[in-house]
Structures are given as C-alpha cells and as structure tokens.
Design an enzyme around this catalytic site. Structure first.
Site, PDB file in Angstrom:
ATOM      1  N   LYS A   1      -6.186  16.028  11.072  1.00  0.00           N
ATOM      2  CA  LYS A   1      -7.052  17.116  11.515  1.00  0.00           C
ATOM      3  C   LYS A   1      -8.348  16.594  12.115  1.00  0.00           C
ATOM      4  O   LYS A   1      -8.865  17.144  13.098  1.00  0.00           O
ATOM      5  CB  LYS A   1      -7.337  18.063  10.349  1.00  0.00           C
ATOM      6  CG  LYS A   1      -6.114  18.841   9.888  1.00  0.00           C
ATOM      7  CD  LYS A   1      -6.454  19.776   8.739  1.00  0.00           C
ATOM      8  CE  LYS A   1      -5.225  20.558   8.288  1.00  0.00           C
ATOM      9  NZ  LYS A   1      -5.533  21.461   7.160  1.00  0.00           N
TER      10      LYS A   1
ATOM     11  N   LYS B   1       6.202  20.227  11.718  1.00  0.00           N
ATOM     12  CA  LYS B   1       6.360  21.357  10.810  1.00  0.00           C
ATOM     13  C   LYS B   1       6.086  22.681  11.518  1.00  0.00           C
ATOM     14  O   LYS B   1       5.261  22.750  12.434  1.00  0.00           O
ATOM     15  CB  LYS B   1       5.397  21.205   9.623  1.00  0.00           C
ATOM     16  CG  LYS B   1       5.561  22.253   8.540  1.00  0.00           C
ATOM     17  CD  LYS B   1       4.586  22.039   7.402  1.00  0.00           C
ATOM     18  CE  LYS B   1       3.184  22.432   7.796  1.00  0.00           C
ATOM     19  NZ  LYS B   1       2.271  22.514   6.641  1.00  0.00           N
TER      20      LYS B   1
ATOM     21  N   LYS C   1       1.584  27.550  10.447  1.00  0.00           N
ATOM     22  CA  LYS C   1       0.996  28.829  10.850  1.00  0.00           C
ATOM     23  C   LYS C   1      -0.243  28.642  11.709  1.00  0.00           C
ATOM     24  O   LYS C   1      -0.679  29.557  12.395  1.00  0.00           O
ATOM     25  CB  LYS C   1       0.666  29.678   9.618  1.00  0.00           C
ATOM     26  CG  LYS C   1      -0.281  29.030   8.622  1.00  0.00           C
ATOM     27  CD  LYS C   1      -0.454  29.917   7.404  1.00  0.00           C
ATOM     28  CE  LYS C   1      -1.358  29.268   6.362  1.00  0.00           C
ATOM     29  NZ  LYS C   1      -0.754  28.044   5.800  1.00  0.00           N
TER      30      LYS C   1
END
Length: 350
Positions: free
Chosen positions: A112, A197, A200
C-alpha cells in the site's frame, strides 16, 4: 465457548470474495459454534485518503450486508469498531510493545505504501501502525480464533507475537489467538487478473463481483472472466490461475471439489455458465434480505448499538488489566474517593 473475532473494513463495496471467503462461514458455522464477534473496522479505513461520507455510507452498508448474510444478533455480536473505545485504548499500549521492524515487514504496508508513493501521495503513519490496532481488536476480547483469508494471516501472527511478549514482560494478560483460514475459496481472485485478489478496494470493476450486483451484471462479469488459450479444463492454480479461480468459485458455491469439477467440463463456456448460475443463486437470498433490512434502518442501528454495548462490556476488563499490568495508575472514580472528600495538599513550592 471458543471466542472468535473477525472484522471487515469499509473501504469498498463488499464482494463475492468477502462472502465466500469469510461472511458465509461466519453465519453458517462460527456464530453457532463459538462466542463470536464481528466488527466493521472503520478506523482501519482512515489509513489512506478517503471520503468521510463514503466511509460512513459503506460502514452502514457493510453492517446491513453482514446481517443479510445470516448473522443473527441473538447468536453473535455485530458492532462498529469506533463505537468501542477499548480498541484505541489498547492500541497505544501495544504500540509500546511492538517494534518498528515488525511494522515495516508487514506485506500489506509495503504494497500500500508503494501504491501511495506511485500516486505521488504521502504515506500516513497510521498505515504503518494499523496492524497494532488490528492486534488490539483481537486481543481486547480474549479471542481464541480469528477466521481470516491467507492474506491476513501475517497480521494474526503479529497479534500472537505481541500477546506473548506482553505476557512475558508484564504478566499473563492476553489469550494468544490463532488464525483459522477457510478450506475452500479462502482467496477468491479477480476475474480479469486471476493472480490478484478480488479486493473491494480494487478499481477493476469488471473483475469484481459485488454482493449487490444485479444477476445480469454477475453473469456478464463471469462470462468475460480471463481463462487461457488451452482447450482442456484443468485445475492448476499455479500454471493456469484463470480456470482455477472459476473452479474454486464454483466449488465454493456448490460444495464441490475444484479438482473433481475440472473433469466435468470440456469447454470454458460451460464452466462459466454454471459458475455464473451458481453465483447468482448464492447471492439471491443475501440480496433479498438486504432489501428488507434497508426498509428498516432503525433495526440495523439498534443491532449496532446493542452490539457495541456488549462488546464494550467484554473488552473493558481485559484492557483495564493491561493498563494495570504495564504500570499505569488506575483512575479513581468519584464513588471510590467519596463526594466531598478532602483534597490532598500537594505542597506546590515556588
């Protein structure tokens, strides 16, 4: 009973991966077999740039979908992280036990932080330290088991390490938890990039099936899923991740085995059609219940209010014990010292 804790972060609309990898098991197994707490971890959503109104909206939507997926507030505790102060109270104590090196080794922090730097943004300190808050989420409740996907096991290991270290230094205070990953579809992958993955927070909408997608949208996304140029259908997650992802999704929806299902299909078209049908059927009752709950927002608010009260009552004794163990002076309540008690002369000297 075994105590289970798990949380979901309101950083995007919940996906098929969230449901098959976690939420369905929470409803079908964990809330029946354990003393289970399920939390919308909204504080974790603040570690990157965000829209405050969107975080609030997604937090409410996540709570509604948890209930729509089958969580029963009579069997488990559903609440919002920021509604229970014990999470942040304990987090700072655990920061005093964790190390800088442990934080910087966290894979999600590296990934991130790298994305933030590529975008030209600054990396927030909370992005580095939030695994400690996650440890506080877990340890505050005397958690025995944390049902997580394989991408979160490193954080549970950190919680274990911090608990052991705290207990050794300051006396036994915390239960040492363990991760319990689901056996099938622990990590549903992106339909357009099956090496990543189905997250969301991902911007790749066509590769993500959201829990509230209409049936036609679900079918279109799955029918356009990436496979490969081979003609046979084989389950090989390493060499052929696209077909393997579809087989795992189908297996998770139907209760089958991915390897055995691969022998049923001769074409990708048939595999995709059956997978799309299975996903639509799995999501149908969740979407129907979600629509019902949206007509009664007061019910959802009441569940969250009651859940926070129960969670607070469970967490406070452990957090108070941690404060005492680490050396902090307990606060005296007015009832303890008595109303009108004499104020001691501190003896201030000029």
């Amino acid at each position: 009973m075994t105590r289970v804790f798990s949380g979901i972060k309101p950083t995007g609309h919940l996906t098929l991966g969230n449901y098959l990898g976690a939420m369905r098991r929470w409803a079908a197994v964990d809330q029946h077999q354990s003393d289970a707490l399920f939390c919308i971890v909204d504080l974790h959503a603040l570690t990157v740039d965000h829209d405050p109104a969107r975080v609030r909206r997604l937090s409410r939507q996540a709570a509604t979908l948890l209930l729509a997926s089958g969580l029963d507030p009579q069997l488990c505790t559903v609440f919002v992280q920021s509604h229970v102060d014990e999470h942040t109270r304990l987090s700072y104590l655990l920061e005093c036990v964790a190390t800088d090196g442990e934080m910087r080794r966290m894979i999600q922090y590296k990934e991130k932080a790298a994305r933030e730097r590529v975008r030209g943004g600054s990396v927030r300190l909370s992005l580095l330290t939030y695994p400690v808050l996650m440890a506080a989420d877990i340890l505050a409740y005397g958690t025995d088991q944390v049902p997580v996907g394989d991408d979160q096991t490193q954080h549970v290991e950190l919680a274990r390490d911090i608990a052991v270290r705290f207990n050794q230094r300051y006396g036994h205070t915390f239960v040492v938890p363990r991760a319990t990953p689901p056996q099938v579809a622990a990590r549903v992958m992106n339909l357009q990039d099956p090496t990543s993955k189905m997250g969301k927070s991902d911007d790749s909408g066509p590769g993500i099936v959201y829990l509230l997608d209409e049936p036609d949208v679900v079918r279109r996304k799955i029918m356009r899923a990436v496979t490969d140029s081979a003609r046979d259908v084989v389950y090989d997650p390493e060499a052929r991740p696209g077909p393997a992802n579809l087989l795992e999704i189908l297996a998770a929806c139907t209760g089958g085995n991915p390897s055995e299902l691969s022998g049923v299909y001769e074409t990708y078209g048939a595999l995709k059609r059956d997978t799309a049908d299975a996903v639509v059927e799995v999501l149908r009752p969740v979407q129907e219940r979600h629509r019902e709950l949206c007509t009664d927002p007061g019910y959802v608010e009441g569940v969250l209010r009651d859940g926070a009260e129960r969670a607070r009552a469970m967490a406070r004794p452990t957090v108070d014990a941690a404060y005492r163990a680490i050396g902090l002076l307990p606060a005296a309540d007015a009832e303890d010292v008595g109303v009108g008690a004499a104020v001691p002369d501190i003896g201030v000297t000029a």
